[in-house]
Structure formats: structure tokens, C-alpha cells
Enzyme design. Structure first.
Site, PDB file in Angstrom:
ATOM      1  N   HIS A  35       0.850  -1.192   0.000  1.00  0.00           N
ATOM      2  CA  HIS A  35       0.000   0.000   0.000  1.00  0.00           C
ATOM      3  C   HIS A  35       0.877   1.230   0.000  1.00  0.00           C
ATOM      4  CE1 HIS A  35      -3.114   2.857   1.123  1.00  0.00           C
ATOM      5  NE2 HIS A  35      -3.960   1.941   0.710  1.00  0.00           N
ATOM      6  N   ASP A  90      -7.999  -5.226  -0.232  1.00  0.00           N
ATOM      7  CA  ASP A  90      -8.494  -6.042  -1.334  1.00  0.00           C
ATOM      8  C   ASP A  90      -8.123  -7.512  -1.227  1.00  0.00           C
ATOM      9  OD1 ASP A  90      -9.773  -3.985  -2.787  1.00  0.00           O
ATOM     10  OD2 ASP A  90      -7.822  -3.246  -3.438  1.00  0.00           O
TER      11      ASP A  90
HETATM   12  N1  CMC Z   1       4.171  -7.625  -4.884  1.00  0.00           N
HETATM   13  C1  CMC Z   1       5.527  -7.619  -5.014  1.00  0.00           C
HETATM   14  N2  CMC Z   1       6.301  -6.530  -4.817  1.00  0.00           N
HETATM   15  C2  CMC Z   1       5.681  -5.405  -4.472  1.00  0.00           C
HETATM   16  C3  CMC Z   1       4.290  -5.314  -4.316  1.00  0.00           C
HETATM   17  C4  CMC Z   1       3.533  -6.495  -4.530  1.00  0.00           C
HETATM   18  N3  CMC Z   1       2.192  -6.458  -4.398  1.00  0.00           N
HETATM   19  N4  CMC Z   1       3.942  -4.057  -3.978  1.00  0.00           N
HETATM   20  C5  CMC Z   1       5.080  -3.361  -3.920  1.00  0.00           C
HETATM   21  N5  CMC Z   1       6.141  -4.165  -4.214  1.00  0.00           N
HETATM   22  C6  CMC Z   1       7.572  -3.798  -4.208  1.00  0.00           C
HETATM   23  C7  CMC Z   1       7.935  -2.991  -5.438  1.00  0.00           C
HETATM   24  O1  CMC Z   1       8.371  -3.833  -6.488  1.00  0.00           O
HETATM   25  C8  CMC Z   1       9.029  -2.116  -4.911  1.00  0.00           C
HETATM   26  O2  CMC Z   1      10.194  -2.892  -4.789  1.00  0.00           O
HETATM   27  P1  CMC Z   1      11.666  -2.221  -4.991  1.00  0.00           P
HETATM   28  O3  CMC Z   1      11.790  -1.223  -3.899  1.00  0.00           O
HETATM   29  O4  CMC Z   1      12.607  -3.367  -4.909  1.00  0.00           O
HETATM   30  O5  CMC Z   1      11.621  -1.590  -6.363  1.00  0.00           O
HETATM   31  C9  CMC Z   1       8.566  -1.792  -3.467  1.00  0.00           C
HETATM   32  O6  CMC Z   1       7.755  -2.925  -3.097  1.00  0.00           O
HETATM   33  C10 CMC Z   1       7.753  -0.514  -3.348  1.00  0.00           C
HETATM   34  O7  CMC Z   1       6.663  -0.590  -4.265  1.00  0.00           O
HETATM   35  P2  CMC Z   1       6.072   0.632  -5.074  1.00  0.00           P
HETATM   36  O8  CMC Z   1       5.380   0.110  -6.304  1.00  0.00           O
HETATM   37  O9  CMC Z   1       7.121   1.670  -5.262  1.00  0.00           O
HETATM   38  O10 CMC Z   1       5.006   1.188  -4.028  1.00  0.00           O
HETATM   39  P3  CMC Z   1       3.832   2.160  -4.361  1.00  0.00           P
HETATM   40  O11 CMC Z   1       3.508   2.852  -3.087  1.00  0.00           O
HETATM   41  O12 CMC Z   1       4.094   2.977  -5.566  1.00  0.00           O
HETATM   42  O13 CMC Z   1       2.624   1.143  -4.761  1.00  0.00           O
HETATM   43  C11 CMC Z   1       0.793  -0.332  -4.648  1.00  0.00           C
HETATM   44  C12 CMC Z   1       1.619   0.740  -3.905  1.00  0.00           C
HETATM   45  C13 CMC Z   1      -0.474  -0.621  -3.852  1.00  0.00           C
HETATM   46  C14 CMC Z   1       0.370   0.190  -6.019  1.00  0.00           C
HETATM   47  C15 CMC Z   1       1.650  -1.624  -4.790  1.00  0.00           C
HETATM   48  O14 CMC Z   1       1.994  -2.115  -3.509  1.00  0.00           O
HETATM   49  C16 CMC Z   1       0.955  -2.708  -5.607  1.00  0.00           C
HETATM   50  O15 CMC Z   1       1.047  -2.709  -6.827  1.00  0.00           O
HETATM   51  N6  CMC Z   1       0.233  -3.664  -4.927  1.00  0.00           N
HETATM   52  C17 CMC Z   1      -0.539  -4.654  -5.647  1.00  0.00           C
HETATM   53  C18 CMC Z   1      -1.867  -4.057  -6.108  1.00  0.00           C
HETATM   54  C19 CMC Z   1      -2.844  -3.860  -4.970  1.00  0.00           C
HETATM   55  O16 CMC Z   1      -3.056  -4.749  -4.144  1.00  0.00           O
HETATM   56  N7  CMC Z   1      -3.497  -2.687  -4.960  1.00  0.00           N
HETATM   57  C20 CMC Z   1      -4.530  -2.338  -3.955  1.00  0.00           C
HETATM   58  C21 CMC Z   1      -4.080  -1.243  -3.047  1.00  0.00           C
HETATM   59  S1  CMC Z   1      -5.125  -1.012  -1.614  1.00  0.00           S
HETATM   60  C22 CMC Z   1      -6.687  -0.604  -2.183  1.00  0.00           C
HETATM   61  C23 CMC Z   1      -6.769   0.575  -3.074  1.00  0.00           C
HETATM   62  O17 CMC Z   1      -5.911   1.458  -3.156  1.00  0.00           O
HETATM   63  O18 CMC Z   1      -7.769   0.663  -3.753  1.00  0.00           O
END
Ligand code: CMC
Length: 427
Positions: A307, A364
Site C-alpha cells: 500500500h 483487497d
Molecule cells: N508484490 C511484489 N512486490 C511489491 C508489491 C507487490 N504487491 N507491492 C510493492 N512491491 C515492491 C515494489 O516492487 C518495490 O520494490 P523495490 O523497492 O525493490 O523496487 C517496493 O515494493 C515498493 O513498491 P512501489 O510500487 O514503489 O510502491 P507504491 O507505493 O508505488 O505502490 C501499490 C503501492 C499498492 C500500487 C503496490 O503495492 C501494488 O502494486 N500492490 C498490488 C496491487 C494492490 O493490491 N493494490 C490495492 C491497493 S489497496 C486498495 C486501493 O488502493 O484501492
């Protein structure tokens, strides 16, 4: 704590005021930055560290895993409140009295008919259309049937626009599902509560009497409350920014629905279920998928994990996990997918990759398992999220308009070509 921040740039010091929120969050007010520095701006892709507004609606502390609507904890609201009470709280700022809640509900019911010509629009969609696309289009189409613009300085006008969309939205939600299933489009029953009515509109078969199931009512009530607001997330920021151009409420909400649809946001609930199904069909080897999630050359992500703001357990996920157990138990459903989800969670919580990045299950991760047990089709999961988020979007839109916020318009840092002469195609 100083009430100023000092920034030194090109050998010159500039002072900026700081602002402290009611939960002691500190922000530097850089609105004068360009003017005092002669054109310097800030860069923050994804707005990871940018406050776009001040707000009185929702507080969340991602480090401590706290979420509160208007000061009330999500745990208490999910346990004790009714979704309509929470909607009122989010939109108008206080919990309603018994009389105010009854009036609110009566007003919503008086707005629960959508123009019959909306059916013609639904009929034009192919059955294969995703219900989120249908919902977004129909919400936008409502503007055509309710063309009066909202006078934000008129409390009466504001109130009417709020009850109009809250009253009509559940009909659109139910119709988006029924269209896909080839069921007749019908209205609900105004003698029922808001949540009961939604379920009846969705599930009533044309040749059978609909019988309410209290387990489903309570589960949906809780899920809607848990999704009702989450401060400045992608869809809410969209609603605020679209509304900031003084586009109408329906248009702003329609844009919010589109933003919510993406799998990194609300669309994750559908993506989680599809992922769990895929793991099950592939023999249930969770370790294989954990490895894929950690492999930087593999685009696979563990959906329902991570998140932007929570760097600790998402408090909503904790409640939903317990609710999933209860609902499946009460309904007598044994879903192998729940075991796969629990297995994945267990592995992630003890895995260095997930621990280092503070990746925990989010809202989710378990919600789709409950929706599935309730008989809601996978493609409707994000629609259910939208139904829950509607009061939050309305409350945030209303706050933004009442505060007379300026049009949202971020800056950029241009990195393209500098000026160059035109070359005619002949050359
Ligand atoms: N699986 C594997 N690695 C992950 C995941 C995941 N679900 N989420 C983040 N990471 C890793 C990412 O690869 C990165 O690694 P590194 O630092 O080595 O490059 C690190 O964790 C930070 O991730 P980020 O993408 O920079 O974080 P963000 O704050 O931009 O993204 C997020 C947040 C929710 C988009 C992301 O965690 C994600 O894609 N999760 C899966 C989709 C999901 O479940 N979304 C629902 C969010 S909650 C409800 C809502 O918002 O509606």
C-alpha cells in the site's frame, strides 16, 4: 517544532511556513515557492509526498495502521454502525440523529428512480462489457437526465445533489450486474434498508420471491463501511481534481469510478481473486508465486499486498480477514481459495523481501473471498468497492467545493527538446 522551514537554493535562503494538522502531522507550505525563488518548483511523481489539500474527513496513520472517519475509529464503525449513518457522517461531518437519519433515508428513496431511458443506454452495451465501464458511463449519463447544475452556495442545492446520486447509484450498480447476467432490470423496494435494498435489486429472480439473508446484509454493510473513504487516494484525488474545474458531481464521480477500476487501485479485488484461482489451478504452489512476486524480471505482483500509505497492517484487511472466516462459516461455504490466501499471507509475513518493503495484505486481499461467498460475480467486485466509496467521494467533492479550492493543476519539469527549427516533410 519550528513554524518555519528554510530552503537554501542558489546560495539564497527562503523561509516557508509550516502547518500542523490536528494529529500533529507537519507539512511545509510551499505555495509561494515559485514566486519567491523566481520559478523553482517541486518534483514528486506519484504525489508520494505531496499534500494536495487540507481535509477534515479521514485520518490515517500508515505506520501505526490507524484509520478514522471524522475521528471515529474504523474498527468501531465497522462493528456498530450502519452504512447510511457512515455515509451521513462522511458527507456532513457528524453522526446523524435518529430523525436526521430517517429523513436522509426518505430523501434517498425519493430519488431512487432513474429515467427509464437509461435502459436504452444499457441495452446498447454488449453483454461482455465490464460492469465498471458500464457503471462509469451510466453515472456520467445521469447528467443528461438531471441537467441542473449545483449552486454550491445553496445548502439546499448541495443536499439535493448528494441525495440524488446516493439514491440512484445502487440502481445503476444492480443494473450493471443484471445486464451481464441477462436478468430483467428492475427497481428495489423502498420499504427496505439501503443495504437490504441493494442486495434485493442485485439478486431478485423474476420468478421467485426474494428472501433476505441477514448474514449477507451484515457482511455487505461492513464491507461498504470499510471501503467508504480513504482520504486522497487515486480515485478520490480524481474526483476532487475533476470537480475543481467546476464539472458537476456526476461527472466527477464517473471519473472517480474510472480511476478506481485499475488493478493497482480498486481493481485489485478482482485481480486478487483471479490470482488465487490461477494459483489453485496451477496446483496450489504458493512458493512458486512468492518467487515470481520477488523476481524483478517478472511483472507478476502479489495482488492485494502493499500500500502506498500503510507500512504496517491495513486495519481494514484485519477486519475483513475475520469477517471472511465468519461469513464463509455462517454460509457453510468451504472455499479452498481462502486457504491459499492464508498460506500466501503467512509466507509473505515471514519473508525478508516483504518485511523489508513493509508489504502487508491490504483491503483487497480478502474482500473478494467474501464477495464470492455472497454469490457476487468476480467482475462486480470493483463495482461493490465503488458503491462503498461513493459517500467518501461525495464528501470529498463537497468539502473541496465548499472550501472554494482552486482548480487542480500540477506543474511539470519539461525534459524534451529545446527550441528547434521546423523541417518540412519534403526535406
Ligand atoms: N508484490 C511484489 N512486490 C511489491 C508489491 C507487490 N504487491 N507491492 C510493492 N512491491 C515492491 C515494489 O516492487 C518495490 O520494490 P523495490 O523497492 O525493490 O523496487 C517496493 O515494493 C515498493 O513498491 P512501489 O510500487 O514503489 O510502491 P507504491 O507505493 O508505488 O505502490 C501499490 C503501492 C499498492 C500500487 C503496490 O503495492 C501494488 O502494486 N500492490 C498490488 C496491487 C494492490 O493490491 N493494490 C490495492 C491497493 S489497496 C486498495 C486501493 O488502493 O484501492
Amino acid at each position: 517544532m519550528s513554524d518555519k522551514a528554510i530552503l537554501e537554493i542558489n546560495g539564497q535562503k527562503h523561509e516557508f511556513p509550516t502547518i500542523m494538522g490536528s494529529e500533529n502531522e507537519v507539512a511545509i507550505d510551499i505555495s509561494a515557492l515559485r514566486a519567491v525563488t523566481g520559478g523553482v518548483t517541486t518534483l514528486d511523481p506519484g504525489f508520494k509526498n505531496t499534500g494536495s489539500c487540507v481535509s477534515e474527513i479521514t485520518f490515517l496513520d500508515g505506520e501505526k495502521g490507524i484509520l478514522r472517519y471524522r475521528g471515529y475509529s474504523i474498527e468501531e464503525l465497522a462493528e456498530k454502525a450502519d452504512f447510511l449513518e457512515v455515509a451521513y457522517l462522511l458527507i456532513f461531518g457528524e453522526l446523524p440523529t435518529k430523525e436526521a437519519l430517517a429523513k436522509f433515508h426518505t430523501d434517498l428513496k425519493s430519488e431512487s428512480i432513474v429515467d427509464d431511458d437509461i435502459r436504452k443506454i444499457i441495452d446498447a452495451f454488449p453483454k461482455s462489457a465490464h460492469p465498471m465501464g458500464v457503471l462509469s458511463s451510466l453515472t456520467s449519463a445521469l447528467t443528461a437526465f438531471n441537467p441542473t447544475s449545483v449552486d454550491v452556495d445553496s445548502p439546499e442545492d448541495m443536499y439535493n445533489s448528494v441525495v440524488r446520486i446516493l439514491g440512484k447509484f445502487p440502481v445503476l450498480v444492480a443494473w450493471a450486474m443484471r445486464k451481464k447476467q441477462g436478468l430483467p432490470l428492475d427497481y428495489g423496494d423502498n420499504s427496505l434498508g439501503y443495504v437490504e435494498n441493494v442486495l434485493k435489486m442485485m439478486f431478485k429472480q423474476p420468478n421467485e420471491e426474494y428472501v433476505q439473508n441477514e448474514i449477507l446484509v451484515n457482511a455487505l454493510n461492513k464491507l461498504l463501511i470499510l471501503h467508504a473513504d480513504h482520504e486522497q487516494n487515486c480515485s478520490t484525488s480524481t474526483v476532487r481534481i475533476v470537480g475543481s474545474s467546476h464539472a458537476g458531481l456526476f461527472a466527477s464521480i464517473s471519473a472517480g469510478i474510472s480511476a478506481l477500476w485499475g488493478p493497482l487501485h480498486g481493481g485489485a479485488n478482482q485481480a486478487v481473486l483471479e490470482m488465487l484461482e490461477a494459483i489453485k489451478n496451477d496446483g496450489g504452489d504458493t512458493k512458486k508465486y512468492m518467487a515470481k512476486a520477488k523476481d524483478k524480471s517478472d511483472p507478476f505482483r502479489l495482488m492485494g499486498f502493499g500500500h502506498r500509505v500503510y507500512k504496517n497492517f491495513d486495519p481494514r484487511a484485519k477486519i475483513i480477514k475475520v469477517t471472511a472466516d465468519e461469513v464463509l462459516n455462517d454460509l457453510g461455504v468451504k472455499d479452498p481459495i481462502l486457504d491459499i490466501a492464508k498460506g500466501l499471507e503467512q509466507e509473505a509475513l515471514t519473508d525478508a523481501y516483504f518485511i523489508d518493503r513493509k508489504l502487508y495484505p491490504n483491503v483487497d486481499f480478502y474482500s473478494g473471498i467474501i464477495y464470492r461467498a455472497m454469490g457476487i460475480p468476480v467482475e462486480m467486485f470493483t463495482v461493490m468497492f465503488a458503491l462503498g466509496r461513493l459517500p467518501g467521494w461525495i464528501g470529498q467533492w463537497r468539502e473541496m467545493r465548499l472550501r472554494k479550492e482552486p482548480i487542480g493543476r500540477p506543474r511539470q519539469i519539461y525534459i524534451g527538446s529545446t527550441h528547434r527549427p521546423f523541417k518540412s516533410v519534403a526535406k
